[in-house]
Design a protein around this motif. Structure first.
Motif, PDB file in Angstrom:
ATOM      1  N   ILE A 263       0.856  -1.185   0.000  1.00  0.00           N
ATOM      2  CA  ILE A 263       0.000   0.000   0.000  1.00  0.00           C
ATOM      3  C   ILE A 263       0.897   1.242   0.000  1.00  0.00           C
ATOM      4  CG2 ILE A 263      -1.954  -1.132   1.140  1.00  0.00           C
ATOM      5  CD1 ILE A 263      -1.032   0.094   3.801  1.00  0.00           C
ATOM      6  N   ASN A 264       0.298   2.414   0.197  1.00  0.00           N
ATOM      7  CA  ASN A 264       1.121   3.625   0.301  1.00  0.00           C
ATOM      8  C   ASN A 264       0.937   4.280   1.662  1.00  0.00           C
ATOM      9  OD1 ASN A 264      -1.268   5.250   0.166  1.00  0.00           O
ATOM     10  ND2 ASN A 264      -1.211   5.146  -2.082  1.00  0.00           N
ATOM     11  N   TYR A 265       1.689   5.334   1.886  1.00  0.00           N
ATOM     12  CA  TYR A 265       1.685   6.032   3.177  1.00  0.00           C
ATOM     13  C   TYR A 265       0.295   6.574   3.524  1.00  0.00           C
ATOM     14  CZ  TYR A 265       3.116   9.571   6.660  1.00  0.00           C
ATOM     15  OH  TYR A 265       3.241  10.341   7.782  1.00  0.00           O
ATOM     16  N   LYS A 266      -0.386   7.159   2.532  1.00  0.00           N
ATOM     17  CA  LYS A 266      -1.724   7.717   2.758  1.00  0.00           C
ATOM     18  C   LYS A 266      -2.690   6.649   3.267  1.00  0.00           C
ATOM     19  CE  LYS A 266      -4.764   7.925  -0.441  1.00  0.00           C
ATOM     20  NZ  LYS A 266      -5.505   8.201  -1.687  1.00  0.00           N
ATOM     21  N   ILE A 267      -2.712   5.498   2.609  1.00  0.00           N
ATOM     22  CA  ILE A 267      -3.622   4.415   2.998  1.00  0.00           C
ATOM     23  C   ILE A 267      -3.268   3.890   4.390  1.00  0.00           C
ATOM     24  CG2 ILE A 267      -4.428   2.096   2.419  1.00  0.00           C
ATOM     25  CD1 ILE A 267      -5.481   4.277   0.563  1.00  0.00           C
ATOM     26  N   LEU A 268      -1.985   3.803   4.680  1.00  0.00           N
ATOM     27  CA  LEU A 268      -1.548   3.357   6.009  1.00  0.00           C
ATOM     28  C   LEU A 268      -2.081   4.297   7.090  1.00  0.00           C
ATOM     29  CD1 LEU A 268       0.304   1.426   7.722  1.00  0.00           C
ATOM     30  CD2 LEU A 268       2.081   3.187   7.471  1.00  0.00           C
ATOM     31  N   LYS A 269      -1.970   5.585   6.850  1.00  0.00           N
ATOM     32  CA  LYS A 269      -2.411   6.567   7.843  1.00  0.00           C
ATOM     33  C   LYS A 269      -3.940   6.621   7.963  1.00  0.00           C
ATOM     34  CE  LYS A 269       1.188   8.474   9.783  1.00  0.00           C
ATOM     35  NZ  LYS A 269       1.278   9.927   9.968  1.00  0.00           N
ATOM     36  N   ILE A 270      -4.653   6.420   6.865  1.00  0.00           N
ATOM     37  CA  ILE A 270      -6.120   6.396   6.920  1.00  0.00           C
ATOM     38  C   ILE A 270      -6.595   5.277   7.823  1.00  0.00           C
ATOM     39  CG2 ILE A 270      -8.194   5.843   5.566  1.00  0.00           C
ATOM     40  CD1 ILE A 270      -6.965   7.442   3.249  1.00  0.00           C
ATOM     41  N   HIS A 271      -5.951   4.125   7.746  1.00  0.00           N
ATOM     42  CA  HIS A 271      -6.381   2.957   8.529  1.00  0.00           C
ATOM     43  C   HIS A 271      -5.731   2.906   9.912  1.00  0.00           C
ATOM     44  CE1 HIS A 271      -8.806   0.706   5.573  1.00  0.00           C
ATOM     45  NE2 HIS A 271      -8.112   1.418   4.700  1.00  0.00           N
ATOM     46  N   ASN A 272      -4.722   3.716  10.132  1.00  0.00           N
ATOM     47  CA  ASN A 272      -4.049   3.762  11.435  1.00  0.00           C
ATOM     48  C   ASN A 272      -3.797   5.213  11.837  1.00  0.00           C
ATOM     49  OD1 ASN A 272      -3.197   0.670  11.790  1.00  0.00           O
ATOM     50  ND2 ASN A 272      -2.801   1.264   9.668  1.00  0.00           N
TER      51      ASN A 272
END
Length: 297
Positions: A263-272
């Motif tokens: 995934i990318n950084y944005k998706i990681l932060k959205i879910h965490n």
């Protein structure tokens, strides 16, 4: 007929027609407005099984105010309904596990609209915890990790508060009110006013409206079509399937970590969203659960 009489007759007809058209137009407008704000007032209400005494004039009026406001706040109410499809499946089982009535999920709706917001006073997350209160309820709050943004952990902390407040007041309604007014503040007013029912207490404007806002959102979200909110199932926001990775060490670069997970950084932060920086500092070996979505990106 004389020319002057013809002119008078013509003017009279035009004037009368104008009045008729104006009246018809305004009548139609009135009907449109009425149709927009009309609704069926509920016969009976309760919060967490505790009846709302609608027979008391000011109680009925206060609820009516919040219902009217939220029925006509179309965008925010529609968004709350859509987001609930994603948030409630996380919140509901945690409430049930802790013995908290299901109605408390609507408290989260009025606190934040079911998104991680930041208040001017510094409260954060869906449950809007202040930093010190969050720490008292077992959450980690640092510049690097802020578990007020973790829906599961913050819901557990909210349950801890509700149980404490219910133990103090003996009422779920007062427990909910104290989430806004504070246990000390509500208890002080109970002592001054010598009554122990939320609906009998004169409280600050915000706390006086607080439970009625919960009741209004509960009524609308449990009966959306009745209040004009017809939303197709495919328009609701859903929960994406995820896997959880346990981490017990530091992650020096979350962007690189995200890429390794596909995934990318944005998706990681959205879910965490509880990960507040570009890295995770973990020198003590504490265990964290990081969610990685399996699709939807």
């Amino acid at each position: 007929m004389k020319p002057i009489n013809k002119i008078i007759l013509l003017v009279t007809v035009i004037f009368a027609s104008g009045i008729f058209i104006f009246a018809t137009t305004n009548d139609a407008k009135g009907k449109d407005v009425k149709a927009e704000i009309s609704y069926s007032f509920p016969v009976k209400l309760d919060f967490a099984g505790e009846e709302t005494p609608l027979k008391i004039a000011d109680v009925k009026e206060r609820f009516d105010r919040e219902l009217l406001v939220n029925v006509n706040l179309h965008a925010s109410t529609i968004l709350a309904i859509k987001r609930a499809n994603r948030a409630f499946p996380v919140i509901e089982p945690i409430l049930k596990k802790n013995g908290i009535p299901d109605d408390f999920k609507y408290l989260a709706v009025i606190e934040s609209g079911l998104v991680n917001v930041v208040s001017p006073a510094g409260a954060r997350g869906i449950w809007q915890f202040m930093p010190e209160t969050a720490k008292e309820r077992g959450m980690e709050v640092t510049e690097n990790v802020d578990q007020r943004y973790d829906l599961e952990k913050s819901t557990e902390a909210a349950c801890s508060y509700f149980l404490s407040a219910k133990g103090k007041f003996g009422s779920w309604t007062l427990a909910a009110a104290s989430y806004n007014g504070g246990m000390t503040g509500v208890n002080k007013q109970i002592g001054i006013q010598k009554v122990s029912n939320y609906y009998d207490l004169l409280l600050t404007e915000e706390t006086s409206r607080y439970v009625f806002r919960i009741l209004a959102l509960k009524e609308i979200m449990e009966n959306p079509v009745k209040y004009g909110f017809t939303i197709a199932p495919e328009e609701l926001y859903g929960i994406l399937p995820t896997k959880k990775i346990e981490i017990d060490s530091s992650i020096t670069d979350l962007a690189d970590f995200a890429k390794r997970q596909g995934i990318n950084y944005k998706i990681l932060k959205i879910h965490n969203p509880w990960l507040r920086e570009t890295k995770l500092l973990n020198d003590t070996g504490k265990k964290y659960q990081i969610e990685i979505p399996l699709k939807g990106y």
